[in-house]
Design a protein around this motif. Structure first.
Motif, PDB file in Angstrom:
ATOM      1  N   ASP A 152       0.877  -1.339   0.178  1.00  0.00           N
ATOM      2  CA  ASP A 152       0.052  -0.112   0.116  1.00  0.00           C
ATOM      3  C   ASP A 152       0.824   1.247   0.076  1.00  0.00           C
ATOM      4  O   ASP A 152       0.499   2.231   0.167  1.00  0.00           O
ATOM      5  N   ASN A 153       2.327   1.210  -0.245  1.00  0.00           N
ATOM      6  CA  ASN A 153       3.097   2.280  -0.357  1.00  0.00           C
ATOM      7  C   ASN A 153       2.742   3.252   0.755  1.00  0.00           C
ATOM      8  O   ASN A 153       2.647   4.279   0.744  1.00  0.00           O
ATOM      9  N   THR A 154       3.145   2.776   1.805  1.00  0.00           N
ATOM     10  CA  THR A 154       3.226   3.623   3.188  1.00  0.00           C
ATOM     11  C   THR A 154       4.352   3.646   3.933  1.00  0.00           C
ATOM     12  O   THR A 154       4.754   4.204   4.758  1.00  0.00           O
ATOM     13  N   LEU A 155       5.260   2.282   3.645  1.00  0.00           N
ATOM     14  CA  LEU A 155       6.535   2.278   4.275  1.00  0.00           C
ATOM     15  C   LEU A 155       7.486   2.218   3.588  1.00  0.00           C
ATOM     16  O   LEU A 155       7.895   1.552   2.581  1.00  0.00           O
ATOM     17  N   LEU A 156       8.536   3.167   3.741  1.00  0.00           N
ATOM     18  CA  LEU A 156       9.999   3.343   2.966  1.00  0.00           C
ATOM     19  C   LEU A 156      10.935   2.557   3.750  1.00  0.00           C
ATOM     20  O   LEU A 156      11.122   3.011   4.777  1.00  0.00           O
ATOM     21  N   GLN A 157      12.000   2.054   2.796  1.00  0.00           N
ATOM     22  CA  GLN A 157      13.031   1.280   3.509  1.00  0.00           C
ATOM     23  C   GLN A 157      14.328   1.597   2.762  1.00  0.00           C
ATOM     24  O   GLN A 157      14.397   1.917   1.612  1.00  0.00           O
ATOM     25  N   GLY A 158      15.602   1.843   3.658  1.00  0.00           N
ATOM     26  CA  GLY A 158      16.520   2.407   3.005  1.00  0.00           C
ATOM     27  C   GLY A 158      17.494   1.257   2.325  1.00  0.00           C
ATOM     28  O   GLY A 158      17.248   0.111   2.646  1.00  0.00           O
ATOM     29  N   GLN A 159      18.122   1.544   1.186  1.00  0.00           N
ATOM     30  CA  GLN A 159      18.707   0.533   0.460  1.00  0.00           C
ATOM     31  C   GLN A 159      19.843   1.127  -0.057  1.00  0.00           C
ATOM     32  O   GLN A 159      19.773   2.338  -0.662  1.00  0.00           O
ATOM     33  N   VAL A 160      20.838   0.356  -0.347  1.00  0.00           N
ATOM     34  CA  VAL A 160      21.994   0.829  -1.233  1.00  0.00           C
ATOM     35  C   VAL A 160      22.750  -0.188  -2.112  1.00  0.00           C
ATOM     36  O   VAL A 160      22.356  -1.228  -1.769  1.00  0.00           O
ATOM     37  N   SER A 161      23.582  -0.060  -2.812  1.00  0.00           N
ATOM     38  CA  SER A 161      24.272  -1.169  -3.707  1.00  0.00           C
ATOM     39  C   SER A 161      25.093  -1.891  -2.848  1.00  0.00           C
ATOM     40  O   SER A 161      25.700  -1.214  -1.663  1.00  0.00           O
ATOM     41  N   PRO A 162      25.716  -3.008  -3.087  1.00  0.00           N
ATOM     42  CA  PRO A 162      26.556  -3.779  -2.309  1.00  0.00           C
ATOM     43  C   PRO A 162      27.716  -3.031  -2.405  1.00  0.00           C
ATOM     44  O   PRO A 162      28.536  -3.304  -1.357  1.00  0.00           O
ATOM     45  N   LYS A 163      28.254  -2.143  -3.234  1.00  0.00           N
ATOM     46  CA  LYS A 163      29.464  -1.356  -3.157  1.00  0.00           C
ATOM     47  C   LYS A 163      29.522  -0.155  -2.340  1.00  0.00           C
ATOM     48  O   LYS A 163      30.419   0.609  -2.233  1.00  0.00           O
ATOM     49  N   ASN A 164      28.436   0.437  -1.959  1.00  0.00           N
ATOM     50  CA  ASN A 164      28.218   1.469  -1.107  1.00  0.00           C
ATOM     51  C   ASN A 164      28.798   1.301   0.322  1.00  0.00           C
ATOM     52  O   ASN A 164      28.434   0.034   0.890  1.00  0.00           O
ATOM     53  N   HIS A 165      29.385   2.249   0.961  1.00  0.00           N
ATOM     54  CA  HIS A 165      29.912   2.033   2.076  1.00  0.00           C
ATOM     55  C   HIS A 165      29.045   1.925   3.329  1.00  0.00           C
ATOM     56  O   HIS A 165      29.579   1.644   4.410  1.00  0.00           O
ATOM     57  N   LEU A 166      27.577   2.288   2.936  1.00  0.00           N
ATOM     58  CA  LEU A 166      26.582   2.074   3.815  1.00  0.00           C
ATOM     59  C   LEU A 166      25.796   0.694   3.863  1.00  0.00           C
ATOM     60  O   LEU A 166      24.886   0.399   4.463  1.00  0.00           O
ATOM     61  N   PHE A 167      26.468  -0.217   2.953  1.00  0.00           N
ATOM     62  CA  PHE A 167      25.860  -1.461   2.797  1.00  0.00           C
ATOM     63  C   PHE A 167      25.931  -2.290   4.217  1.00  0.00           C
ATOM     64  O   PHE A 167      26.727  -2.057   4.706  1.00  0.00           O
ATOM     65  N   GLY A 168      24.603  -2.451   4.581  1.00  0.00           N
ATOM     66  CA  GLY A 168      24.741  -3.525   5.723  1.00  0.00           C
ATOM     67  C   GLY A 168      24.308  -2.583   6.933  1.00  0.00           C
ATOM     68  O   GLY A 168      23.986  -3.318   7.872  1.00  0.00           O
ATOM     69  N   THR A 169      24.025  -1.517   6.867  1.00  0.00           N
ATOM     70  CA  THR A 169      23.712  -0.325   7.913  1.00  0.00           C
ATOM     71  C   THR A 169      22.323   0.261   7.658  1.00  0.00           C
ATOM     72  O   THR A 169      21.915   1.009   8.847  1.00  0.00           O
ATOM     73  N   VAL A 170      21.902   0.024   6.405  1.00  0.00           N
ATOM     74  CA  VAL A 170      20.722   0.884   6.215  1.00  0.00           C
ATOM     75  C   VAL A 170      19.527   0.158   6.210  1.00  0.00           C
ATOM     76  O   VAL A 170      18.389   0.468   5.999  1.00  0.00           O
ATOM     77  N   ASP A 171      19.493  -1.354   6.484  1.00  0.00           N
ATOM     78  CA  ASP A 171      18.582  -2.098   6.391  1.00  0.00           C
ATOM     79  C   ASP A 171      17.440  -1.788   7.340  1.00  0.00           C
ATOM     80  O   ASP A 171      16.114  -2.138   7.259  1.00  0.00           O
ATOM     81  N   GLN A 172      17.744  -1.299   8.584  1.00  0.00           N
ATOM     82  CA  GLN A 172      16.749  -0.894   9.597  1.00  0.00           C
ATOM     83  C   GLN A 172      16.196   0.363   9.719  1.00  0.00           C
ATOM     84  O   GLN A 172      15.630   0.645  10.232  1.00  0.00           O
ATOM     85  N   PHE A 173      16.715   1.094   8.532  1.00  0.00           N
ATOM     86  CA  PHE A 173      16.401   2.561   8.588  1.00  0.00           C
ATOM     87  C   PHE A 173      15.115   2.701   7.695  1.00  0.00           C
ATOM     88  O   PHE A 173      15.130   2.797   6.307  1.00  0.00           O
ATOM     89  N   THR A 174      13.836   2.416   8.445  1.00  0.00           N
ATOM     90  CA  THR A 174      12.669   2.367   7.825  1.00  0.00           C
ATOM     91  C   THR A 174      11.552   3.308   8.546  1.00  0.00           C
ATOM     92  O   THR A 174      11.817   3.304   9.488  1.00  0.00           O
ATOM     93  N   PHE A 175      10.857   3.767   7.830  1.00  0.00           N
ATOM     94  CA  PHE A 175       9.864   4.892   8.253  1.00  0.00           C
ATOM     95  C   PHE A 175       8.700   4.789   7.378  1.00  0.00           C
ATOM     96  O   PHE A 175       8.548   4.743   6.408  1.00  0.00           O
ATOM     97  N   LYS A 176       7.559   5.010   8.352  1.00  0.00           N
ATOM     98  CA  LYS A 176       6.278   5.259   7.713  1.00  0.00           C
ATOM     99  C   LYS A 176       5.782   6.610   7.107  1.00  0.00           C
ATOM    100  O   LYS A 176       6.190   7.656   7.775  1.00  0.00           O
ATOM    101  N   VAL A 177       5.345   6.648   5.988  1.00  0.00           N
ATOM    102  CA  VAL A 177       4.757   8.034   5.526  1.00  0.00           C
ATOM    103  C   VAL A 177       3.500   8.229   5.788  1.00  0.00           C
ATOM    104  O   VAL A 177       2.613   7.322   5.492  1.00  0.00           O
ATOM    105  N   THR A 178       3.326   9.437   6.542  1.00  0.00           N
ATOM    106  CA  THR A 178       1.885   9.778   6.949  1.00  0.00           C
ATOM    107  C   THR A 178       1.613  11.208   6.205  1.00  0.00           C
ATOM    108  O   THR A 178       2.523  12.071   6.416  1.00  0.00           O
ATOM    109  N   PRO A 179       0.460  11.446   6.035  1.00  0.00           N
ATOM    110  CA  PRO A 179       0.041  12.832   5.363  1.00  0.00           C
ATOM    111  C   PRO A 179       0.253  14.037   6.517  1.00  0.00           C
ATOM    112  O   PRO A 179       0.714  14.975   6.050  1.00  0.00           O
ATOM    113  N   GLU A 180       0.454  13.753   7.641  1.00  0.00           N
ATOM    114  CA  GLU A 180       0.651  14.644   8.921  1.00  0.00           C
ATOM    115  C   GLU A 180       2.103  14.802   9.022  1.00  0.00           C
ATOM    116  O   GLU A 180       2.512  15.426   9.883  1.00  0.00           O
ATOM    117  N   GLY A 181       2.827  13.914   8.418  1.00  0.00           N
ATOM    118  CA  GLY A 181       4.503  13.935   8.766  1.00  0.00           C
ATOM    119  C   GLY A 181       4.963  15.351   8.654  1.00  0.00           C
ATOM    120  O   GLY A 181       4.934  15.807   7.658  1.00  0.00           O
TER     121      GLY A 181
END
Length: 692
Positions: A339-368
Motif C-alpha cells: 500500500d506504499n506507506t513504508l519506505l525502507q533504506g537501500q544501497v548497492s553492495p559497493k556503497n560504504h553504507l551497505f549493511g547499515t541501512v536495512d533497519q532505516f525504515t519509516f512510515k509516510v503519513t499525511p501529517e508527517g
C-alpha cells in the motif's frame, strides 16, 4: 540566446514540467520560437493544420518533445559556438526582435486585428533573415552588417540586395515559407522594409509589422512616424503613445529576468559589445556546463534502462553522482509494502553504507513533519538547508538521524516520480560548503531521479507481470481440473446407478452382461478424461471425428437414463428420432458429453417430475438434435451469460462449466448450439454437419 536555453533546460528537467513556464520562455526568443514552429509544421509531425501560435504549438508537441528540442538546440549551439563577436550582437538582435513583437501586439490590439498572437510572432520573426545571412555568409556578411548597424535597417536591406541579390527580408520570408507558415505571415516578414506607398496597399499584418519596426527604431513623436501610422492604419498620435507606453519597461524586465544585457544608448558601440561579450561568455559557460552534465550522464542513463536488478540500478545512480559531484554519498528509500506507506533504506553492495541501512525504515503519513515525508507527499525536491540564506532548516528527529547516518552537514531528498506516482526517494548528502555546487547541478539530478523512477517502475511492472503470469497458469490449470472433474461426474453417476441395477439383477438371478459392457465403456471414458490431468496447462483439442449413426448413438446414451429404477428419476425421458436423419460427422465422446450435460441440466431445472423430449431431424444440410424440457425456463440475463465459463445459477459447488463445454465441443465438430426458453420450458438445439 544562451540565457533562454539555460532557463528552458532547467524548466524541462524539473520534477513536473510546467508548460506555461515553457511557453513564457520560448515566446521571448525568435530563433527558439522559429524552431518550435519549424518542428510542429513539419511533415514529420504531420499536423492537420498549420500553427502560427507558439503557445498552441508547444501544447500540441508536449513536454517531452520540447525537452528534446531544448537539449538538441543547446548541444548544437555549444558545439557550433555561435556567440556574440561584435559583428552580430545577439543581445541587440534579441532586444530589437522582442521590442518589435510587443509593439506589433499592441498595434494589433489597437486596430482590432483578429490575431494578436500572429502579430506578435511576425514581429518576433521579422528580422530572422539576418541570422540566416550571417550564418550562410559569415565572412562576407559581417562587414555589411556592421555598416547596417549604423543606419536604418532599410539601408541595410539595400546593401544586402546589392551584395548578395537577396536581403534579410526576403531570406526571412523564404524561411517562413519553408516552415509552412501562413503566407500572410511570411509576407509580413518579406515586405516590412518596402516603401510606405506600397505597404499601404498590402494586407493589415504587413502594415502592422512595418509600423512596429519603424517604432522600434524611432520616436513615437516623430512627424514621419505619425504620418506613416495614420496612412497605414489610421492610428493617431495619441494612440501611438499608448502603443509604445511601457514597452521598453517590459523589455527591460524580461532582460533582467534572463540576465540579458540591453545595449545602452549612452555607451559607445565598442563598449556595448565588450559588455555584451563578457556576459555571453559567462552565460555560454553555464550552458556548456549543463550540456556537459547531460552528455556525461548519457551512458549511465542508457544503462539504467537496461539494468535487471535493483542493486545494479542503485550502483549506476551512485556512479552517476560520482561523475557529477565527485562523491557518492547517497541512499535510496523504496516501498517495502503493497500500500506504499513504508519506505525502507537501500544501497548497492559497493556503497560504504551497505549493511547499515536495512533497519532505516519509516512510515509516510499525511501529517508527517520530516523533510523526507514532505518530499514524498509534495513530490518535490526538498533540501535540509535554505537555499536563499543558506541557514539550516529545523530538522525533525528522523532527518537528524539520517544526517548522523551519513556523517554529513546537509542533504537533499529527491522524489523519484513516474506516472505521477512516487516510486521511491533518493537522498544525497554533502558538506555545507558544497551547497552551491550541488544547486548548480539540479538539472542532471532531476534527470537521474526521473530515469531511476522509470527503472523502479519497470522492475515492479516485471514483477507484477511475472506474478500475473503465474496466477494465470494456476487459474488455467484449476479451470481445466474443474472441467475434467465435472465431466468425470457424469460417468461416475451412471456407474453408481448401474451398481444398483447389478445388485437388483444379481439378487433375482438375471443376466448382467449388457450392464457390464456399459460399465466397462464408462470406466474407459473416465480413464480418457483423467489423461487430461497429466498436463494441466494443455487442454486436449484433437478430437477424432467420423461418420456416426446419430439415432443409434442417442438411443444408447438415453438408455443409460431410462434403464435406471423408476424411483430414481425426476423426469420422464422421451426419444423421438426421425428415421430420415442421415449419419453425421462427429465425435462419439463429445456427443456423450453434450447429451449428458443437457439432460442433467434439464433434470436439475425441474423441481417436480417433468418431461424431457429428445428429437432428431434433418434441416437443409444439417442434422438437428433437440433436447426440450417443460421446466421453469431460463431468465434472459442468464441466457446472455450461460456459455461463460464459471457462470452458474446453481448452488452446492457447481462449477458453471457445463454449457461452456457443450458450446466448445459443438463448435469443434463444426456445429452450433441455440437455446429458446420461456416459463413453459427450455429447448436446446444442436446443429451438426451431415455425412455427405
Amino acid at each position: 540566446m544562451p540565457q533562454v536555453l539555460v532557463q528552458l533546460i532547467d524548466i524541462c528537467h524539473a520534477q513536473e514540467i510546467d508548460l506555461q513556464q515553457v511557453i513564457q520562455v520560448v515566446t521571448k526568443d525568435a530563433p527558439l520560437s522559429a524552431k518550435v514552429l519549424q518542428l510542429v509544421n513539419s511533415a514529420f509531425i504531420g499536423s492537420r493544420k498549420n500553427f502560427t501560435d507558439v503557445a498552441q504549438a508547444i501544447v500540441f508537441l508536449g513536454a517531452d518533445v520540447i525537452k528534446n528540442l531544448a537539449i538538441s538546440v543547446s548541444v548544437q549551439q555549444v558545439f557550433r559556438r555561435v556567440e556574440t563577436n561584435g559583428l552580430l550582437s545577439l543581445d541587440r538582435f534579441w532586444h530589437h526582435s522582442f521590442q518589435t513583437a510587443l509593439l506589433a501586439q499592441n498595434i494589433a490590439q489597437t486596430t482590432s486585428f483578429p490575431s494578436t498572437s500572429e502579430a506578435y510572432l511576425a514581429g518576433l520573426l521579422h528580422d530572422i533573415g539576418k541570422l540566416i545571412l550571417w550564418m550562410a555568409f559569415p565572412g562576407q556578411y559581417a562587414p555589411l552588417l556592421l555598416k547596417g548597424v549604423r543606419c536604418h535597417d532599410a539601408r541595410l536591406a539595400f546593401l544586402e540586395q546589392e551584395r548578395f541579390e537577396i536581403d534579410h527580408c526576403e531570406a526571412g520570408g523564404w524561411l517562413c515559407d519553408q516552415w509552412q507558415l501562413p503566407s500572410i505571415l511570411s509576407d509580413a516578414v518579406r515586405y516590412h522594409h518596402h516603401p510606405v506607398e506600397e505597404v499601404a496597399q498590402a494586407l493589415p499584418l504587413t502594415k502592422i509589422i512595418a509600423l512596429a519596426d519603424l517604432l522600434s527604431h524611432g520616436d513615437p513623436h516623430d512627424r514621419d512616424i505619425i504620418d506613416t501610422a495614420g496612412r497605414l492604419l489610421h492610428i493617431t498620435s495619441s494612440q501611438l503613445e499608448i502603443i509604445t507606453l511601457d514597452v521598453e519597461e517590459q523589455v527591460t524586465l524580461i532582460a533582467d529576468e534572463f540576465n540579458i544585457r540591453i545595449p545602452s544608448s549612452t555607451k559607445s558601440s565598442m563598449e556595448k559589445d565588450k559588455e555584451s561579450e563578457e556576459v555571453h561568455k559567462q552565460v555560454s559557460l553555464g550552458l556548456i556546463n549543463r550540456v556537459r552534465d547531460i552528455s556525461q550522464l548519457t551512458g549511465p542513463l542508457e544503462e539504467l534502462l537496461k539494468v535487471e536488478t535493483r542493486d545494479q540500478m542503485m550502483l549506476v545512480i551512485e556512479q552517476s553522482l560520482k561523475i557529477l559531484f565527485n562523491e557518492s554519498n547517497c541512499l535510496f528509500f523504496t516501498w517495502s509494502n503493497h500500500d506504499n506507506t513504508l519506505l525502507q533504506g537501500q544501497v548497492s553492495p559497493k556503497n560504504h553504507l551497505f549493511g547499515t541501512v536495512d533497519q532505516f525504515t519509516f512510515k509516510v503519513t499525511p501529517e508527517g513533519s520530516s523533510l523526507l515525508e514532505r518530499a514524498v507527499s509534495k513530490k518535490n525536491l526538498i533540501h535540509s538547508f535554505n537555499s536563499s540564506d543558506e541557514q539550516p532548516r529545523k530538522l525533525s528527529l528522523l532527518d537528524q538521524q539520517l544526517l548522523h547516518l551519513f556523517n554529513k552537514d546537509v542533504f537533499s531528498a529527491v522524489p523519484m516520480v513516474y506516472n505521477n506516482e512516487v516510486q521511491g526517494l533518493l537522498i544525497i548528502a554533502f558538506q555545507q560548503e558544497d551547497q552551491k555546487r550541488f544547486l548548480s547541478q539540479l538539472t542532471p539530478v532531476h534527470i537521474l531521479a526521473q530515469h531511476a523512477a522509470i527503472a523502479l517502475y519497470l522492475e515492479q511492472l516485471h514483477l507484477r507481470q511475472a506474478e500475473q503470469l503465474v496466477q494465470e497458469r494456476i487459474n488455467a490449470a484449476s479451470q481445466l481440473a474443474k472441467k475434467v472433474a465435472h465431466e468425470i461426474n457424469n460417468p461416475v453417476a451412471i456407474l453408481k446407478n448401474y451398481t444398483q441395477i447389478l445388485k437388483i439383477k444379481s439378487q433375482s438371478g438375471e443376466a448382467i452382461d449388457a450392464e457390464l459392457v456399459i460399465i466397462d465403456e464408462e470406466l474407459t471414458r473416465i480413464g480418457s478424461l483423467t489423461e487430461q490431468l497429466q498436463d494441466l496447462a494443455t487442454e486436449q483439442t484433437d478430437r477424432h471425428v467420423k461418420p456416426i449413426e446419430i439415432n443409434t448413438l442417442l438411443a444408447n446414451i438415453l438408455h443409460l437414463y431410462t434403464a435406471y429404477p423408476a424411483n430414481k428419476h425426476s423426469a420422464e425421458i422421451l426419444f423421438t428420432p426421425d428415421e430420415a436423419t442421415p449419419m453425421v460427422i462427429a465425435n462419439e465422446d463429445s456427443i456423450r458429453q453434450i447429451m449428458m450435460n443437457l439432460i442433467n441440466n434439464a433434470m436439475d431445472a425441474m423441481s417436480e417430475k417433468g418431461t424431457i423430449e429428445v428429437t432428431t431431424a434433418k434441416v437443409a444440410d444439417k442434422a438437428i438434435i433437440t433436447v426440450a424440457d417443460n421446466g421453469p425456463g431460463i431468465s434472459e440475463q442468464a441466457q446472455q451469460e450461460m456459455y461463460t465459463p464459471g457462470y452458474t445459477t446453481k448452488h452446492n459447488g457447481h462449477s458453471g462449466l457445463g454449457l461452456a463445454i457443450i458450446k466448445k465441443l459443438t463448435e469443434e465438430m463444426g456445429g452450433s448450439i441455440m437455446c429458446q426458453s420461456s416459463h413453459q420450458g427450455t429447448t436446446f438445439s444442436i446443429s451438426l454437419p451431415i455425412n455427405k
